[in-house]
Design a protein around this motif. Structure first.
Motif, PDB file in Angstrom:
ATOM      1  N   THR A 120       0.811  -1.222   0.000  1.00 39.01           N
ATOM      2  CA  THR A 120       0.000   0.000   0.000  1.00 39.01           C
ATOM      3  C   THR A 120       0.841   1.267   0.000  1.00 39.01           C
ATOM      4  OG1 THR A 120      -0.098   0.020   2.424  1.00 39.01           O
ATOM      5  CG2 THR A 120      -1.850  -1.168   1.255  1.00 39.01           C
ATOM      6  N   GLY A 121       2.141   1.137   0.233  1.00 39.21           N
ATOM      7  CA  GLY A 121       2.991   2.320   0.319  1.00 39.21           C
ATOM      8  C   GLY A 121       2.903   3.027   1.652  1.00 39.21           C
ATOM      9  N   LYS A 122       2.207   2.423   2.599  1.00 40.01           N
ATOM     10  CA  LYS A 122       2.014   3.028   3.913  1.00 40.01           C
ATOM     11  C   LYS A 122       2.646   2.144   4.976  1.00 40.01           C
ATOM     12  CE  LYS A 122      -1.626   4.362   7.185  1.00 40.01           C
ATOM     13  NZ  LYS A 122      -3.087   4.413   7.434  1.00 40.01           N
ATOM     14  N   ALA A 123       3.348   2.770   5.920  1.00 45.22           N
ATOM     15  CA  ALA A 123       3.930   2.038   7.036  1.00 45.22           C
ATOM     16  C   ALA A 123       2.824   1.656   8.018  1.00 45.22           C
ATOM     17  CB  ALA A 123       4.994   2.885   7.733  1.00 45.22           C
ATOM     18  N   VAL A 124       2.701   0.380   8.305  1.00 45.38           N
ATOM     19  CA  VAL A 124       1.629  -0.132   9.159  1.00 45.38           C
ATOM     20  C   VAL A 124       2.205  -0.494  10.526  1.00 45.38           C
ATOM     21  CG1 VAL A 124      -0.150  -1.888   9.434  1.00 45.38           C
ATOM     22  CG2 VAL A 124       0.393  -1.024   7.151  1.00 45.38           C
ATOM     23  N   ARG A 125       1.587   0.020  11.566  1.00 40.22           N
ATOM     24  CA  ARG A 125       1.991  -0.315  12.943  1.00 40.22           C
ATOM     25  C   ARG A 125       1.131  -1.473  13.439  1.00 40.22           C
ATOM     26  NH1 ARG A 125       0.875   5.342  15.635  1.00 40.22           N
ATOM     27  NH2 ARG A 125      -1.044   4.895  14.503  1.00 40.22           N
ATOM     28  N   VAL A 126       1.785  -2.546  13.842  1.00 42.94           N
ATOM     29  CA  VAL A 126       1.086  -3.777  14.200  1.00 42.94           C
ATOM     30  C   VAL A 126       1.190  -4.009  15.702  1.00 42.94           C
ATOM     31  CG1 VAL A 126       0.926  -6.261  13.831  1.00 42.94           C
ATOM     32  CG2 VAL A 126       1.597  -4.759  11.935  1.00 42.94           C
ATOM     33  N   CYS A 127       0.046  -4.328  16.298  1.00 37.96           N
ATOM     34  CA  CYS A 127      -0.017  -4.683  17.716  1.00 37.96           C
ATOM     35  C   CYS A 127      -0.350  -6.163  17.837  1.00 37.96           C
ATOM     36  CB  CYS A 127      -1.066  -3.837  18.433  1.00 37.96           C
ATOM     37  SG  CYS A 127      -1.412  -4.353  20.129  1.00 37.96           S
ATOM     38  N   LEU A 229      -5.241   1.525  -2.146  1.00 38.63           N
ATOM     39  CA  LEU A 229      -4.531   0.461  -2.850  1.00 38.63           C
ATOM     40  C   LEU A 229      -3.180   0.898  -3.397  1.00 38.63           C
ATOM     41  CD1 LEU A 229      -7.585  -1.032  -4.774  1.00 38.63           C
ATOM     42  CD2 LEU A 229      -6.653  -1.722  -2.560  1.00 38.63           C
ATOM     43  N   GLY A 230      -2.612   1.934  -2.844  1.00 36.19           N
ATOM     44  CA  GLY A 230      -1.295   2.369  -3.299  1.00 36.19           C
ATOM     45  C   GLY A 230      -1.158   3.873  -3.210  1.00 36.19           C
ATOM     46  N   LYS A 231      -0.090   4.401  -3.786  1.00 35.83           N
ATOM     47  CA  LYS A 231       0.206   5.829  -3.793  1.00 35.83           C
ATOM     48  C   LYS A 231       0.298   6.324  -5.234  1.00 35.83           C
ATOM     49  CE  LYS A 231       0.726   6.263   0.713  1.00 35.83           C
ATOM     50  NZ  LYS A 231      -0.092   7.170   1.549  1.00 35.83           N
ATOM     51  N   VAL A 232       0.061   7.620  -5.409  1.00 34.90           N
ATOM     52  CA  VAL A 232       0.137   8.187  -6.752  1.00 34.90           C
ATOM     53  C   VAL A 232       1.554   8.128  -7.302  1.00 34.90           C
ATOM     54  CG1 VAL A 232      -1.871   9.682  -6.490  1.00 34.90           C
ATOM     55  CG2 VAL A 232       0.372  10.506  -5.778  1.00 34.90           C
ATOM     56  N   SER A 233       2.541   7.965  -6.433  1.00 34.77           N
ATOM     57  CA  SER A 233       3.920   7.857  -6.880  1.00 34.77           C
ATOM     58  C   SER A 233       4.224   6.493  -7.484  1.00 34.77           C
ATOM     59  CB  SER A 233       4.877   8.130  -5.716  1.00 34.77           C
ATOM     60  OG  SER A 233       4.668   7.200  -4.665  1.00 34.77           O
ATOM     61  N   PHE A 234       3.359   5.492  -7.267  1.00 35.68           N
ATOM     62  CA  PHE A 234       3.537   4.184  -7.898  1.00 35.68           C
ATOM     63  C   PHE A 234       3.415   4.346  -9.416  1.00 35.68           C
ATOM     64  CE2 PHE A 234       2.108   1.108  -4.291  1.00 35.68           C
ATOM     65  CZ  PHE A 234       2.972   1.749  -3.411  1.00 35.68           C
ATOM     66  N   ASP A 235       4.105   3.496 -10.160  1.00 35.01           N
ATOM     67  CA  ASP A 235       3.872   3.511 -11.602  1.00 35.01           C
ATOM     68  C   ASP A 235       2.523   2.848 -11.900  1.00 35.01           C
ATOM     69  OD1 ASP A 235       4.292   0.563 -12.137  1.00 35.01           O
ATOM     70  OD2 ASP A 235       6.292   1.054 -11.420  1.00 35.01           O
ATOM     71  N   SER A 236       1.983   3.104 -13.071  1.00 41.90           N
ATOM     72  CA  SER A 236       0.631   2.662 -13.400  1.00 41.90           C
ATOM     73  C   SER A 236       0.501   1.140 -13.402  1.00 41.90           C
ATOM     74  CB  SER A 236       0.214   3.224 -14.759  1.00 41.90           C
ATOM     75  OG  SER A 236       1.141   2.846 -15.759  1.00 41.90           O
ATOM     76  N   ASP A 237       1.557   0.424 -13.760  1.00 40.07           N
ATOM     77  CA  ASP A 237       1.480  -1.036 -13.782  1.00 40.07           C
ATOM     78  C   ASP A 237       1.334  -1.609 -12.374  1.00 40.07           C
ATOM     79  OD1 ASP A 237       1.681  -1.072 -16.518  1.00 40.07           O
ATOM     80  OD2 ASP A 237       3.869  -1.279 -16.520  1.00 40.07           O
ATOM     81  N   ARG A 238       2.038  -1.032 -11.419  1.00 36.52           N
ATOM     82  CA  ARG A 238       1.938  -1.508 -10.023  1.00 36.52           C
ATOM     83  C   ARG A 238       0.546  -1.221  -9.465  1.00 36.52           C
ATOM     84  NH1 ARG A 238       6.722   1.272  -6.928  1.00 36.52           N
ATOM     85  NH2 ARG A 238       5.909   0.019  -5.178  1.00 36.52           N
ATOM     86  N   LEU A 239       0.026  -0.026  -9.751  1.00 37.80           N
ATOM     87  CA  LEU A 239      -1.327   0.287  -9.294  1.00 37.80           C
ATOM     88  C   LEU A 239      -2.351  -0.622  -9.966  1.00 37.80           C
ATOM     89  CD1 LEU A 239      -1.283   4.191  -9.193  1.00 37.80           C
ATOM     90  CD2 LEU A 239      -1.482   2.640  -7.250  1.00 37.80           C
ATOM     91  N   HIS A 240      -2.167  -0.892 -11.242  1.00 39.31           N
ATOM     92  CA  HIS A 240      -3.089  -1.768 -11.961  1.00 39.31           C
ATOM     93  C   HIS A 240      -3.093  -3.160 -11.339  1.00 39.31           C
ATOM     94  CE1 HIS A 240      -4.628  -4.368 -15.206  1.00 39.31           C
ATOM     95  NE2 HIS A 240      -5.282  -3.297 -15.619  1.00 39.31           N
ATOM     96  N   ALA A 241      -1.925  -3.696 -10.982  1.00 36.16           N
ATOM     97  CA  ALA A 241      -1.849  -5.019 -10.366  1.00 36.16           C
ATOM     98  C   ALA A 241      -2.526  -5.028  -8.991  1.00 36.16           C
ATOM     99  CB  ALA A 241      -0.391  -5.458 -10.254  1.00 36.16           C
ATOM    100  N   ASN A 242      -2.323  -3.980  -8.201  1.00 42.28           N
ATOM    101  CA  ASN A 242      -2.965  -3.910  -6.883  1.00 42.28           C
ATOM    102  C   ASN A 242      -4.485  -3.853  -7.003  1.00 42.28           C
ATOM    103  OD1 ASN A 242      -0.553  -4.004  -5.516  1.00 42.28           O
ATOM    104  ND2 ASN A 242      -0.557  -1.865  -4.881  1.00 42.28           N
ATOM    105  N   ILE A 243      -4.974  -3.003  -7.920  1.00 40.85           N
ATOM    106  CA  ILE A 243      -6.426  -2.858  -8.096  1.00 40.85           C
ATOM    107  C   ILE A 243      -7.028  -4.153  -8.622  1.00 40.85           C
ATOM    108  CG2 ILE A 243      -8.217  -1.602  -9.353  1.00 40.85           C
ATOM    109  CD1 ILE A 243      -6.318   0.824  -9.303  1.00 40.85           C
ATOM    110  N   ALA A 244      -6.345  -4.803  -9.550  1.00 43.25           N
ATOM    111  CA  ALA A 244      -6.847  -6.068 -10.082  1.00 43.25           C
ATOM    112  C   ALA A 244      -6.906  -7.132  -9.004  1.00 43.25           C
ATOM    113  CB  ALA A 244      -5.963  -6.526 -11.237  1.00 43.25           C
ATOM    114  N   THR A 245      -5.905  -7.171  -8.125  1.00 37.63           N
ATOM    115  CA  THR A 245      -5.910  -8.128  -7.014  1.00 37.63           C
ATOM    116  C   THR A 245      -7.075  -7.865  -6.072  1.00 37.63           C
ATOM    117  OG1 THR A 245      -3.497  -8.333  -7.140  1.00 37.63           O
ATOM    118  CG2 THR A 245      -4.555  -9.034  -5.097  1.00 37.63           C
TER     119      THR A 245
END
Length: 298
Positions: A120-127, A229-245
């Motif tokens: 997701t491009g976001k740092a996740v804090r896990v408990c 599902l990602g960041k605007v800094s991702f390239d379009s192919d990476r965003l497309h794969a995340n959205i498709a998943t």
């Protein structure tokens, strides 16, 4: 000397001398004639209407209906969202799906989780709620917060303010104790759930999935599912794969009671947007095709 007003003690009635009564009648006639004179001088509308106080008549401004944006293929929608991102931070790309379900029915609730191939491009804090060996394994796996009874008590005393984590994992033996803070964690979407894989004995694997880009989803009261599902800094192919998943996971979670035999009867509309940008409608065939291709590749 002005008119004299006398109240008789016998009848307690107001007595006005004839001269004063004539003056009062003349004043009343003048007051009644004033609005008529003002109204006669007031501007008249096209409908023959005019105000009594001489103020300008309200004008009618025709409203312009903003045309709706036409849906575009998924890859074009991704490029449009990236192009219109103007914030001074890396905006999140969000997908909103309106589903043809009735959330009031328990058999039509859509809920689940999926792993995004590019995160997701976001740092996740896990408990992690665990003790003994499981707690040590959680710390070794990179959990941000690890605890058991003392951590539960701390959350209970704070009332949920300033929680230092975004996701929660628990071992099965800790679930009965988490009932004390269920009213705090539940509304925030943090309560561990066996159906989502957040209640497990293999805490190290669960932590790794959370850190790599595991996304949970749940339909709201309006039957809409939102997810970043990602960041605007991702390239379009990476965003497309995340959205498709994500689309493949939504189609796999389709309830049996939903009417219609095709995916079009289940997913009614799809909109892609950035955090501060306008939504871009997506054509459903392109989204469904991307989800199906990703499902087959898995």
């Amino acid at each position: 000397m002005g008119p004299v007003v006398v109240i008789t003690s016998a009848t307690r009635r107001l007595y006005v001398p004839p001269a004063a009564a004539g003056a009062a009648a003349a004043a009343a006639q003048a007051a009644a004639a004033a609005p008529a004179a003002v109204a006669a001088a007031a501007p008249t509308s096209a409908f023959g209407l005019r105000t009594l106080d001489g103020l300008p008549l309200p004008t009618f401004i025709p409203t312009k209906v903003k045309p709706r944006r036409e849906p575009v293929p998924l890859l074009d929608a991704i490029k449009q969202v990236q192009a219109q991102a103007r914030a001074n931070f890396d905006e999140t790309v969000e997908l909103a799906l309106r589903l043809g379900i009735d959330p009031r029915r328990g058999d039509q609730m859509v809920r689940g989780a999926t792993m995004l191939p590019h995160g997701t491009g976001k740092a996740v804090r896990v408990c992690v709620f665990a003790k003994d060996e499981a707690a040590e394994a959680a710390r070794a796996a990179g959990a941000d917060v690890v605890g058991s009874d003392s951590l539960i008590q701390q959350i209970q005393e704070s009332g949920g303010s300033n929680l230092a984590f975004d996701k929660c994992i628990a071992t099965p033996d800790m679930m009965p104790k988490l009932g004390k803070v269920a009213r705090i964690l539940g509304p925030r979407g943090l309560m561990p759930n066996p159906k989502l894989g957040t209640v497990t004995t293999n805490v190290a694997e669960a932590i790794g999935q959370m850190k790599k880009g595991r996304v949970e989803f749940r339909a709201d009261k309006g039957g809409v599912v939102h997810a970043g599902l990602g960041k605007v800094s991702f390239d379009s192919d990476r965003l497309h794969a995340n959205i498709a998943t994500f689309a493949a996971a939504i189609m796999a979670a389709r309830p049996k009671g939903v009417k219609g035999s095709s995916a079009g009867g289940y997913i009614l509309s799809a909109t892609l947007s950035s955090t501060m940008g306008a939504g871009v409608p997506i054509t459903l065939p392109s989204l469904v095709a991307a989800g199906q291709s990703m499902g087959k590749s898995k």
